[in-house]
Design a protein around this motif. Structure first.
Motif, short mmCIF file in Angstrom:
data_model
loop_
_atom_site.label_atom_id
_atom_site.label_comp_id
_atom_site.label_asym_id
_atom_site.label_seq_id
_atom_site.Cartn_x
_atom_site.Cartn_y
_atom_site.Cartn_z
N UNK A 1 -23.25 -0.85 -54.13
CA UNK A 1 -23.40 0.07 -55.25
C UNK A 1 -23.66 -0.69 -56.54
N UNK A 2 -22.96 -1.80 -56.75
CA UNK A 2 -23.19 -2.61 -57.95
C UNK A 2 -24.61 -3.14 -57.99
N UNK A 3 -25.08 -3.65 -56.86
CA UNK A 3 -26.43 -4.22 -56.83
C UNK A 3 -27.48 -3.15 -57.06
N UNK A 4 -27.26 -1.96 -56.52
CA UNK A 4 -28.24 -0.88 -56.68
C UNK A 4 -28.25 -0.39 -58.13
N UNK B 1 -25.00 8.66 -56.06
CA UNK B 1 -24.17 9.87 -55.99
C UNK B 1 -23.14 9.70 -54.88
N UNK B 2 -21.88 9.98 -55.20
CA UNK B 2 -20.78 9.83 -54.25
C UNK B 2 -20.14 11.20 -54.04
N UNK B 3 -20.25 11.75 -52.82
CA UNK B 3 -19.66 13.04 -52.49
C UNK B 3 -18.25 12.76 -51.98
N UNK C 1 -23.80 -0.25 -66.18
CA UNK C 1 -25.02 -0.59 -65.45
C UNK C 1 -26.12 0.38 -65.85
N UNK C 2 -27.38 -0.03 -65.73
CA UNK C 2 -28.47 0.92 -66.04
C UNK C 2 -28.45 2.15 -65.14
N UNK C 3 -28.14 1.97 -63.87
CA UNK C 3 -28.08 3.09 -62.96
C UNK C 3 -26.77 3.86 -63.11
N UNK C 4 -26.86 5.17 -63.10
CA UNK C 4 -25.68 6.02 -63.28
C UNK C 4 -24.92 6.17 -61.96
N UNK C 5 -23.63 6.47 -62.10
CA UNK C 5 -22.76 6.67 -60.95
C UNK C 5 -22.12 8.05 -61.07
N UNK C 6 -22.49 8.94 -60.15
CA UNK C 6 -22.02 10.32 -60.17
C UNK C 6 -21.02 10.52 -59.04
N UNK C 7 -19.88 11.15 -59.35
CA UNK C 7 -18.88 11.51 -58.34
C UNK C 7 -18.80 13.03 -58.30
N UNK D 1 -30.99 7.01 -55.47
CA UNK D 1 -31.44 6.11 -54.42
C UNK D 1 -30.43 5.95 -53.31
N UNK D 2 -29.15 6.18 -53.61
CA UNK D 2 -28.08 6.07 -52.62
C UNK D 2 -27.18 7.28 -52.75
N UNK D 3 -26.93 7.96 -51.63
CA UNK D 3 -26.04 9.11 -51.57
C UNK D 3 -24.97 8.80 -50.52
#
Length: 209
Positions: free
Chosen positions: A33-36, A44-46, A61-67, A90-92
């Protein structure tokens, strides 16, 4: 990268991430997740069981992290489909022992392939395998490393994590990680007063309540 067979997580593929509680599977996935996110890709984390602590993942990080935490487990499938259809992640990660009935797992895999998103299904080892085409299946197992030296038993805890990739090239791949707890020694300096003879104990002195 060695854990995943040298290919990492590929966009459009579905990977099973299996292991018991506190076995290291979330920590290993956090490295991905850090690398992405460092590359500007959102994740996105369900959270099916409502157990993830988002504050621990709030790095810059530039990429957002959604929970996302659906009200009930039956709503997680609809939530995952909606997230994949946005084509913004990019990752779910579908985290939880969610039993997918019928062709639900196949439908999620098809959406991940169409939207070029990597779908990771995190479950316990006792749960049944997902139907359809799964591109990777990683099994995590952790145990405390034993020591034969009595002095070594007083050192910080050490763990041995074994990851087995059942669908790696060449009939499977097994990797082992050795982790050691980091302890910072602290020294407390306390001022001591002078020794006075009047406070010393004498021979045959009785202490009563």
């Amino acid at each position: 990268d060695e854990v995943s067979g040298g290919v990492g997580l590929v966009a459009g593929e579905t990977v099973e991430w299996l292991g018991d509680d506190s076995c290291g599977k979330t920590g290993a996935l956090r490295a991905f997740v850090h690398a992405i996110r460092a590359r500007g890709i959102s994740v996105a984390w369900i959270d099916v069981r409502h157990q993830l602590l988002p504050f621990d993942w709030s790095e810059s990080f530039p990429g957002r992290f959604w929970v996302l935490r659906p009200p009930s487990p039956k709503d997680c499938l609809l939530c995952t489909e909606a997230v994949l259809r946005t084509e913004s992640f990019g990752l779910v990660v579908l985290d939880g022992d969610l039993f997918l009935k019928g062709n639900a797992a196949v439908r999620l895999q098809r959406l991940a392939r169409q939207t070029s998103s990597c779908l990771v299904m995190m479950r316990s080892r006792q749960s049944s395998s997902a139907v359809g085409r799964v591109h990777g299946r990683l099994l995590f197992r952790a145990e405390v490393a034993s020591s034969t030296d009595s002095l070594m038993k007083r050192t910080p805890f050490q763990w041995q994590i074994t990851i087995h990739n059942e669908r790696a090239k060449g009939g499977g791949r097994t990797q082992r990680l050795h982790l050691a707890e980091q302890v910072e020694p602290r020294v407390a300096v306390m001022p001591m007063g002078g020794d006075r003879s009047g406070l010393r104990t004498s021979s045959k002195q009785r202490y009563q309540r």
